[in-house]
Motif scaffolding. Structure first.
Motif: not given
Ligand SMILES: *Cc1c(COP(=O)(O)O)cnc(C)c1O
Length: 380
Positions: A60-62, A187, A89, A192, A158, A86-87, A160-161, A132
């Motif tokens: 996963n992204g975390t 992630s 994580a 996503k 980061d 930010t989120y 992820a987005q 991020v």
């Molecule tokens: C979704 C997200 C994560 C974490 O991803 P997961 O797969 O849910 O662990 C980390 N950082 C940002 C900015 C995210 O949007």
């Protein structure tokens, strides 16, 4: 009209159902559920798409962020600078590793980390910056890399987005987000931009030494079977998810295009409404619109949300609370009022449905609903 959703994964699946069903069944029949050929193929296809030397898939992204920080050898007490807006994580893994999260404010137009604020937050203990790429556009990477170089800091992106978004350097060179810093993390959470049908993530790097380290750490610190040289984690992408991601990766650019069509529609509908500030497009990045997030000016957000909900228009608040005011991350270093841009955004942002399957009829209903609320309450 089909029911409007923030993210309509069902309609997206219907369009690629034959491909997906076949791919999933093939994995089941192959019995290679973990680290099978699908994972290797996805890894190399994503390496080509991103134009990066190494992709290390993980759970996963975390985890991707955590493994990145472990691979760089960050130690308890090291300070890591990241955005307050930010989120969770991003800051969570910093805290879990007993590093010190140093939060900084963001740019009011792009929502991304403020480079001047990064500079002001650097101390002798600072070891890394985690920008991020929020909501689908790149953070100011050229400036961030320059600051990192001047102070000998690592950069972990980061992404992820924003997978697929491209950053344009001042010399015209383009690079995908996640491949510019030392290490990038993403992630594949279902909602996503490149999402699988469960959990998934990946780490990117152009550095061979980091790549080797990342692989070892993601696999129990194991250098050869049953020999463990360091403490690692267990973080794998399943073969079934990899097979799904291989198919969706082929559609990613088209998906980004669909998101941009929806964003353009919203921009146009709201351009003359003083109560709405539509997302600012950062000139050094294209936008892949993970979210369409606007800033309300003098509008009662909760009443608007209720009004929209009554008209079957979902809307979300990303994010309602700045990290420095979250219970888990509050400490004596921070007070209310310390990060005015983030605090203002948390009070005034609202995100409209953003996904690949929005029809013109749905978009019209969404924009007309927002416009009628503003007209009834603020323009009569
Ligand atoms: C979704 C997200 C994560 C974490 O991803 P997961 O797969 O849910 O662990 C980390 N950082 C940002 C900015 C995210 O949007």
């Amino acid at each position: 009209m089909k029911k409007i959703q923030m993210v309509d994964l069902g309609s997206q699946y219907e369009k690629i159902q034959d491909e997906i069903d076949t791919a999933v069944l093939n994995v089941i029949r192959s019995c290679a559920y973990i680290n099978g050929p699908e994972v290797k193929s996805f890894q190399s296809e994503l390496e080509s798409y991103l134009d990066v030397k190494h992709v290390i898939p993980c759970a996963n992204g975390t985890d991707a962020l955590q493994i990145a920080m472990m691979a760089l050898g960050l130690k308890p007490g090291d300070e890591v600078i990241t955005a307050d807006f930010t989120y969770v994580a991003t800051a969570e893994v910093i805290a879990l590793l007993q590093l010190t999260p140093v939060l900084v404010d963001v740019d009011p137009d792009t929502f991304n980390i403020d480079v001047e604020a990064i500079k002001a937050a650097i101390t002798p203990k600072t070891k890394a910056i985690v920008p991020v790429h929020l909501f689908g556009q790149a953070a100011p990477m050229e400036e961030i890399m320059a600051v990192a170089k001047a102070h000998n800091l690592y950069v972990i992106e980061d992404a992820a987005q924003a997978i697929g978004a491209e950053y344009t350097f001042s010399d015209g060179r383009k690079q995908r987000v996640g491949t510019i810093g030392d290490i990038g993390a993403t992630s594949f959470f279902p909602s996503k931009n490149l999402g699988c049908y469960g959990d998934g993530g990946a780490i990117f790097t152009n550095n061979d030494t980091y790549a080797a380290n990342l692989r070892v750490i993601a696999n129990h610190g194991q250098t050869r079977q049953y020999y463990h040289d360091e403490v690692g984690v267990n973080s794998r992408l399943d073969s079934i998810q990899a097979a799904i991601l291989r198919i969706k990766l082929r559609h990613l650019d088209e998906y980004s295009h669909q998101r941009n069509i929806a964003a353009d529609f919203y921009d146009k509908a709201f351009k003359d409404i003083p109560q709405i500030k539509t997302p600012v497009r950062f000139k050094q990045s294209n936008h892949v619109f993970h979210q369409y997030t606007m800033i309300l000016n003098g509008v009662d957000r909760e009443t608007l949300r209720t009004y929209l909900m009554d008209r079957d228009v979902p809307a979300m608040i990303y994010y309602p609370v700045p990290l420095h005011l979250q219970k888990a991350y509050r400490d004596e270093r921070y007070n209310e009022g310390d990060f005015p841009v983030t605090e203002n955004l948390c009070e005034n942002v609202i995100s409209l449905p953003m996904q690949t399957e929005l029809s013109t009829e749905q978009l019209t209903h969404i924009t007309e609903s927002v416009k009628s609320f503003i007209k009834n309450n603020y323009q009569s």
